[in-house]
Design a protein around this motif. Structure first.
Motif, PDB file in Angstrom:
ATOM      1  N   UNK A 174      -1.728  70.718  21.699  1.00 44.89           N
ATOM      2  CA  UNK A 174      -2.201  69.976  22.873  1.00 44.89           C
ATOM      3  C   UNK A 174      -1.030  69.515  23.737  1.00 44.89           C
ATOM      4  N   UNK A 175       0.018  69.005  23.109  1.00 48.91           N
ATOM      5  CA  UNK A 175       1.185  68.526  23.844  1.00 48.91           C
ATOM      6  C   UNK A 175       1.871  69.652  24.608  1.00 48.91           C
ATOM      7  N   UNK A 176       1.873  70.853  24.066  1.00 48.64           N
ATOM      8  CA  UNK A 176       2.535  71.983  24.732  1.00 48.64           C
ATOM      9  C   UNK A 176       1.965  72.250  26.117  1.00 48.64           C
ATOM     10  N   UNK A 177       0.715  71.916  26.346  1.00 48.64           N
ATOM     11  CA  UNK A 177       0.116  72.176  27.663  1.00 48.64           C
ATOM     12  C   UNK A 177       0.719  71.296  28.747  1.00 48.64           C
ATOM     13  N   UNK A 178       1.388  70.202  28.385  1.00 44.58           N
ATOM     14  CA  UNK A 178       1.975  69.277  29.358  1.00 44.58           C
ATOM     15  C   UNK A 178       3.484  69.410  29.490  1.00 44.58           C
ATOM     16  N   UNK A 179       4.103  70.284  28.724  1.00 42.27           N
ATOM     17  CA  UNK A 179       5.562  70.364  28.672  1.00 42.27           C
ATOM     18  C   UNK A 179       6.055  71.633  29.344  1.00 42.27           C
ATOM     19  N   UNK A 180       6.999  71.473  30.258  1.00 43.19           N
ATOM     20  CA  UNK A 180       7.561  72.645  30.954  1.00 43.19           C
ATOM     21  C   UNK A 180       8.592  73.369  30.102  1.00 43.19           C
ATOM     22  N   UNK A 181       9.499  72.614  29.478  1.00 44.06           N
ATOM     23  CA  UNK A 181      10.549  73.215  28.649  1.00 44.06           C
ATOM     24  C   UNK A 181      10.205  72.967  27.193  1.00 44.06           C
ATOM     25  N   UNK A 182       9.754  73.981  26.505  1.00 43.10           N
ATOM     26  CA  UNK A 182       9.312  73.860  25.115  1.00 43.10           C
ATOM     27  C   UNK A 182      10.417  74.173  24.110  1.00 43.10           C
ATOM     28  N   UNK A 183      11.627  74.378  24.581  1.00 43.50           N
ATOM     29  CA  UNK A 183      12.695  74.859  23.700  1.00 43.50           C
ATOM     30  C   UNK A 183      13.079  73.868  22.599  1.00 43.50           C
ATOM     31  N   UNK A 184      12.812  72.595  22.772  1.00 43.45           N
ATOM     32  CA  UNK A 184      13.170  71.608  21.746  1.00 43.45           C
ATOM     33  C   UNK A 184      11.955  70.793  21.316  1.00 43.45           C
ATOM     34  N   UNK A 185      10.809  71.429  21.296  1.00 42.50           N
ATOM     35  CA  UNK A 185       9.572  70.783  20.854  1.00 42.50           C
ATOM     36  C   UNK A 185       9.108  71.496  19.590  1.00 42.50           C
ATOM     37  N   UNK A 186       8.887  70.717  18.532  1.00 39.12           N
ATOM     38  CA  UNK A 186       8.548  71.302  17.241  1.00 39.12           C
ATOM     39  C   UNK A 186       7.355  70.585  16.619  1.00 39.12           C
ATOM     40  N   UNK A 187       6.774  71.212  15.647  1.00 37.15           N
ATOM     41  CA  UNK A 187       5.711  70.629  14.852  1.00 37.15           C
ATOM     42  C   UNK A 187       6.303  70.265  13.493  1.00 37.15           C
TER      43      UNK A 187
END
Length: 103
Positions: free
Chosen positions: A5-18
């Motif tokens: 769900x959070x990925x839909x609001x983030x432009x740069x996903x390079x440092x977003x993890x689960x």
């Protein structure tokens, strides 16, 4: 569920993890759409070179990221969502932990 769900609001996903708990996730919780490089665990939190980390968690069965020793909470915000109360937290590496890690 929070991660995708959070990925839909983030432009740069390079440092977003689960965050992957030790026991893993049941197959029905969305793991078929996840790649291995999208997960981090407690060891990653202990060894990352980052000095600050944001976490997103939720009350109840959805859980929060268990931060290892060496991190202190700087602040948090709570948001009421229809399924849970979300908590966005900012952690910073403590000086004590930094002195234990090689330069």
């Amino acid at each position: 569920m929070l991660y995708t769900s959070a990925l839909t609001y983030i432009r740069d996903r390079s440092h977003v993890y689960n965050f992957l708990p030790e026991r893993g996730f049941p197959f029905y919780q969305g793991t078929p759409v996840m790649r291995d490089d999208e997960y981090v665990d407690g060891e990653w939190l202990r060894s990352t070179q980052a000095n600050r980390v944001w976490t997103l968690g939720a009350d109840g069965h959805m859980g929060n990221v268990p931060m290892p020793k060496g991190w202190k909470l700087l602040g948090e915000e709570r948001y009421r969502e229809w399924f849970a109360r979300l908590t966005l937290k900012l952690f910073e590496r403590t000086e004590q932990y930094e002195s234990l890690t090689p330069n």
